[in-house]
Enzyme design. Structure first.
Site, PDB file in Angstrom:
ATOM      1  N   SER A 161       0.799  -1.223   0.000  1.00  0.00           N
ATOM      2  CA  SER A 161       0.000   0.000   0.000  1.00  0.00           C
ATOM      3  C   SER A 161       0.836   1.280   0.000  1.00  0.00           C
ATOM      4  O   SER A 161       1.597   1.507  -0.912  1.00  0.00           O
ATOM      5  CB  SER A 161      -0.943  -0.050   1.190  1.00  0.00           C
ATOM      6  OG  SER A 161      -1.830   1.013   1.145  1.00  0.00           O
ATOM      7  N   HIS A 162       0.731   2.083   1.054  1.00  0.00           N
ATOM      8  CA  HIS A 162       1.404   3.377   1.101  1.00  0.00           C
ATOM      9  C   HIS A 162       2.849   3.253   1.563  1.00  0.00           C
ATOM     10  O   HIS A 162       3.549   4.253   1.647  1.00  0.00           O
ATOM     11  CB  HIS A 162       0.645   4.304   2.050  1.00  0.00           C
ATOM     12  CG  HIS A 162       0.502   3.702   3.406  1.00  0.00           C
ATOM     13  ND1 HIS A 162      -0.338   2.643   3.648  1.00  0.00           N
ATOM     14  CD2 HIS A 162       1.131   3.961   4.574  1.00  0.00           C
ATOM     15  CE1 HIS A 162      -0.239   2.295   4.923  1.00  0.00           C
ATOM     16  NE2 HIS A 162       0.644   3.068   5.509  1.00  0.00           N
ATOM     17  N   ASP A 202      -2.661   6.579  -3.085  1.00  0.00           N
ATOM     18  CA  ASP A 202      -1.477   5.868  -2.605  1.00  0.00           C
ATOM     19  C   ASP A 202      -1.065   4.762  -3.580  1.00  0.00           C
ATOM     20  O   ASP A 202      -1.665   4.600  -4.655  1.00  0.00           O
ATOM     21  CB  ASP A 202      -1.714   5.313  -1.191  1.00  0.00           C
ATOM     22  CG  ASP A 202      -2.707   4.166  -1.157  1.00  0.00           C
ATOM     23  OD1 ASP A 202      -3.542   4.073  -2.071  1.00  0.00           O
ATOM     24  OD2 ASP A 202      -2.650   3.349  -0.210  1.00  0.00           O
ATOM     25  N   ASP A 225      -1.424   1.541  -3.891  1.00  0.00           N
ATOM     26  CA  ASP A 225      -2.393   0.572  -4.400  1.00  0.00           C
ATOM     27  C   ASP A 225      -3.755   1.186  -4.703  1.00  0.00           C
ATOM     28  O   ASP A 225      -4.707   0.465  -5.015  1.00  0.00           O
ATOM     29  CB  ASP A 225      -2.545  -0.603  -3.423  1.00  0.00           C
ATOM     30  CG  ASP A 225      -3.099  -0.181  -2.073  1.00  0.00           C
ATOM     31  OD1 ASP A 225      -2.834   0.959  -1.654  1.00  0.00           O
ATOM     32  OD2 ASP A 225      -3.808  -0.982  -1.442  1.00  0.00           O
ATOM     33  N   ASP A 235      -6.117   2.852  -2.948  1.00  0.00           N
ATOM     34  CA  ASP A 235      -7.316   2.879  -2.118  1.00  0.00           C
ATOM     35  C   ASP A 235      -7.413   4.119  -1.240  1.00  0.00           C
ATOM     36  O   ASP A 235      -8.464   4.404  -0.682  1.00  0.00           O
ATOM     37  CB  ASP A 235      -7.461   1.595  -1.278  1.00  0.00           C
ATOM     38  CG  ASP A 235      -6.247   1.266  -0.450  1.00  0.00           C
ATOM     39  OD1 ASP A 235      -5.242   2.005  -0.522  1.00  0.00           O
ATOM     40  OD2 ASP A 235      -6.287   0.257   0.276  1.00  0.00           O
ATOM     41  N   ARG A 236      -6.317   4.894  -1.129  1.00  0.00           N
ATOM     42  CA  ARG A 236      -6.377   6.118  -0.329  1.00  0.00           C
ATOM     43  C   ARG A 236      -6.535   7.342  -1.221  1.00  0.00           C
ATOM     44  O   ARG A 236      -6.142   7.300  -2.390  1.00  0.00           O
ATOM     45  CB  ARG A 236      -5.089   6.295   0.470  1.00  0.00           C
ATOM     46  CG  ARG A 236      -4.881   5.232   1.490  1.00  0.00           C
ATOM     47  CD  ARG A 236      -3.670   5.546   2.332  1.00  0.00           C
ATOM     48  NE  ARG A 236      -3.516   4.510   3.340  1.00  0.00           N
ATOM     49  CZ  ARG A 236      -2.914   4.684   4.500  1.00  0.00           C
ATOM     50  NH1 ARG A 236      -2.368   5.848   4.778  1.00  0.00           N
ATOM     51  NH2 ARG A 236      -2.838   3.701   5.355  1.00  0.00           N
ATOM     52  N   LYS A 292     -11.736   0.570   0.435  1.00  0.00           N
ATOM     53  CA  LYS A 292     -11.722   2.003   0.245  1.00  0.00           C
ATOM     54  C   LYS A 292     -11.266   2.285  -1.174  1.00  0.00           C
ATOM     55  O   LYS A 292     -10.610   1.446  -1.792  1.00  0.00           O
ATOM     56  CB  LYS A 292     -10.854   2.698   1.288  1.00  0.00           C
ATOM     57  CG  LYS A 292      -9.424   2.192   1.430  1.00  0.00           C
ATOM     58  CD  LYS A 292      -8.779   2.866   2.637  1.00  0.00           C
ATOM     59  CE  LYS A 292      -7.304   2.517   2.747  1.00  0.00           C
ATOM     60  NZ  LYS A 292      -7.076   1.347   3.609  1.00  0.00           N
TER      61      LYS A 292
HETATM   62  C1  VG1 Z   1      -3.151   2.043   8.549  1.00  0.00           C
HETATM   63  C2  VG1 Z   1      -4.289   3.014   8.774  1.00  0.00           C
HETATM   64  C3  VG1 Z   1      -5.618   2.307   8.612  1.00  0.00           C
HETATM   65  C4  VG1 Z   1      -5.673   1.641   7.232  1.00  0.00           C
HETATM   66  C5  VG1 Z   1      -4.472   0.732   7.049  1.00  0.00           C
HETATM   67  C6  VG1 Z   1      -4.407   0.132   5.658  1.00  0.00           C
HETATM   68  O1  VG1 Z   1      -3.187   1.024   9.532  1.00  0.00           O
HETATM   69  O2  VG1 Z   1      -4.204   3.617  10.038  1.00  0.00           O
HETATM   70  O3  VG1 Z   1      -6.664   3.231   8.783  1.00  0.00           O
HETATM   71  O4  VG1 Z   1      -6.859   0.902   7.093  1.00  0.00           O
HETATM   72  O5  VG1 Z   1      -3.271   1.445   7.263  1.00  0.00           O
HETATM   73  O6  VG1 Z   1      -4.403   1.113   4.690  1.00  0.00           O
HETATM   74  P1  VG1 Z   1      -2.243   1.048  10.835  1.00  0.00           P
HETATM   75  O7  VG1 Z   1      -2.556  -0.215  11.588  1.00  0.00           O
HETATM   76  O8  VG1 Z   1      -0.849   1.164  10.352  1.00  0.00           O
HETATM   77  O9  VG1 Z   1      -2.649   2.280  11.594  1.00  0.00           O
HETATM   78  V1  VG1 Z   1      -3.697   0.799   3.178  1.00  0.00           V
HETATM   79  O10 VG1 Z   1      -4.017   1.970   2.122  1.00  0.00           O
HETATM   80  O11 VG1 Z   1      -2.146   0.907   3.683  1.00  0.00           O
HETATM   81  O12 VG1 Z   1      -3.892  -0.781   2.840  1.00  0.00           O
HETATM   82 CO    CO Z   2      -3.505   1.548   0.284  1.00  0.00          CO
END
Ligand code: VG1
Ligand code: CO
Length: 550
Positions: A121-122, A285, A287, A289-290, A385
């Protein structure tokens, strides 16, 4: 395929394959160790195969990723693993690409059993950065906790996985292959997703907006959304070529952190503050979804974005004309959407962090929109998302109202008041020290109730626990929260997506009724000071300042 083509490979369990907030995320080199990827995915297959009515020979599996380093080699290995496990059909995004929301759309539209998303992801990508695998279930959403726990237990008991010998496939062309007895279809990763967007939104209204000279800049951060954004914004909606910047997916995201927030999307933020700034800015981001939403000289906090989409969607977006069944937000997310829900008499659900908790609510028709403070917004159109969806929501409401982003924000704050909100991340803390720090604060919570804090009084302090209203499952230890009489909140929890030490997330929120003109930092500083003191952050973790504030 004759049974003899399938090889059973002896392996030993890796002890660290417990999925976190969103799949299994590790350093790329960890994933590249022999057997590591195969072990985890074999554990997924073994677990899913046990479910009633599942016969892999009659099922479809979808595979795709965000294009980061190791994406293609991982896909080649997973195709062989899926074929040896007897899947009837495997769909693979062309060039190995598929955004997280598009994965959700493809699973749902093709009736697949599930999908494997290769993404961290990010998190940054590269040989010395991060890699990840997420499993999504038949409803198109992330595997719920009950399933990820079973997968984890299976990883600990694994003695073999199965694969077969087959040369690497050409992933660059949309053609069909046969691997063993499995049909492998390389498909266009854009088609289902763009079709779904066209069903939900009034494209003609947005086209007219661009025709009137509306200017936008979309930053794909060299993640997977570039091709989606070019197809939708530039080709279908008539935004000028060049509206999408950093649109080519790169294995290392151009050396940057593909996290669309004020810190990592600094170049886009600067463009929106320049004298000739466009009307609207957005980013997604790695992937896809953000989403980050910006106006000329202004930033829309994700909690406000969710509230504003809830406020406008029924009037501005055909897909929501029938109204909303309810809304949902993760616990740390600001309470802005709660006030829209109250005004509309809509149910509002509060879930733990992570999109997997929204799946049941959406499936049961209890809510239509959901969101998280971490730049995630989505709806019942999918079970993930969806970054570009949020961008299209904003384009639709700007097109319908004729207002600027700043005017939309002002109108909202005047009507509902404003939740000032920030998240302070303290990254790469010593894991033990961070865990001890949270435990110590948890123990202190009962003594805080009814005491004075940051100019108000503590009305409630607990370790958030969630009972799913649909299946009754209980998730405990989902974050410490301290609620104050004036509507302010302090929340802290440890991240479940980091790959280095521990990351503390500290969320602060302050509600003010008066139109929302105050400086965010100044409003929130007293709450941050209180939190740092209560946590003993300096003493226990040696940190003075947050790594990232968004
Ligand atoms: C983080 C965010 C959470 C989100 C998750 C996955 O998790 O706080 O809100 O759903 O990333 O997002 P954490 O446990 O690091 O706080 V994505 O776009 O990275 O799959
Ligand atoms: Co993501």
């Amino acid at each position: 395929m004759s049974a003899s083509d399938v090889q059973s490979i002896p392996t030993i369990p890796f002890p660290d394959q417990r999925p976190g907030t969103s799949g299994l995320r590790k350093k790329t080199r960890v994933f590249m160790q022999p057997h590591y990827l195969e072990n985890f995915v074999q554990a997924i297959f073994d677990t899913v195969r046990e479910e009633p009515g599942v016969d892999f020979a009659r099922e479809t599996l979808v595979i795709g990723g965000d294009g980061r380093y190791y994406n293609r080699p991982a896909i080649q290995r997973l195709v062989r693993l899926a074929a040896a496990n007897g899947f009837g059909r495997v769909l693979v995004g062309c060039s190995g690409l598929l955004s997280t929301p598009a994965m959700s759309a493809v699973i749902r539209r093709h009736g697949a059993l599930g999908g494997l998303i290769l993404s961290a992801s990010h998190n940054p990508g590269g040989l010395d950065a991060d890699f990840g695998v997420k499993y999504n279930i038949r409803n198109g959403g992330p595997a719920p906790e009950t399933l990820t726990e079973r997968i984890y237990l299976r990883t600990l008991a694994l003695t073999h996985y199965v694969t077969l010998t087959h040369p690497d496939l050409d992933l660059e062309h949309c053609v069909q292959h046969r691997v063993g007895s499995t049909e492998v279809v390389i498909f266009d990763p854009l088609a289902d997703y763009t079709a779904l967007m066209e069903e939900l939104f009034d494209f003609e209204a947005v086209r007219q907006l661009f025709r009137r000279g509306f200017r936008m800049c979309f930053d794909a951060m060299h993640g997977v959304t570039g091709p989606y954004a070019q197809a939708l914004l530039e080709q279908r909606l008539g935004a000028p070529v060049g509206t999408v910047i950093r649109g080519t997916p790169l294995e290392d995201f151009g050396g940057t952190h593909p996290d669309p927030n004020l810190v990592h999307a600094a170049e886009l933020v600067a463009r929106l503050h320049a004298p000739d700034a466009p009307d609207f800015g957005a980013a997604c981001d790695g992937d896809g979804d953000r989403n980050l939403i910006l106006g000329r000289q202004c930033f829309v906090s994700p909690g406000d974005s969710l509230a504003i989409i809830a406020e406008y969607a029924p009037h501005c977006i055909p897909g929501y004309r029938a109204g909303l069944a309810g809304v949902a937000r993760s616990m740390p997310t600001s309470t802005a959407v709660d006030r829209v829900a109250a005004a509309r008499d809509l149910p509002c659900y509060e879930t733990p962090t992570g999109w997997k908790f929204f799946g049941n609510l959406l499936d049961a028709g209890l809510c239509t929109l959901c969101g998280e403070e971490s730049f995630g917004t989505g709806s019942n159109h999918l079970r993930e998302k969806d970054g570009l969806w949020a961008v299209l929501c904003w384009l639709s409401l700007l097109a319908t109202t004729g207002k600027s982003v700043a005017e939309v924000l002002q109108t909202h704050w005047q009507r509902f008041g404003r939740s000032y909100f920030q998240r302070h991340d303290y990254e790469a803390l010593d894991a033990q020290a961070a865990t001890d720090m949270i435990t110590a604060l948890r123990d202190k919570l009962p003594t805080l109730v009814d005491t004075d804090l940051a100019g108000s009084r503590v009305t409630h302090a607990d370790d958030f626990s969630y009972t799913d209203p649909v299946d009754g499952s209980v998730s405990t230890h989902q974050g410490l929260r301290i609620l104050l009489a004036d509507g302010s909140r302090l929340v802290c929890r440890l991240s479940g997506t980091g790959t280095e030490g521990a990351t503390l997330r500290l969320y602060v929120e302050c509600y003010r009724r008066n139109g929302g003109q105050d400086a965010v930092d100044a409003v929130l500083a007293p709450l941050v000071q209180v939190a740092v003191r209560l946590l003993e952050l300096r003493e226990r973790c040696g940190r003075e300042a947050a790594t990232v504030v968004t």
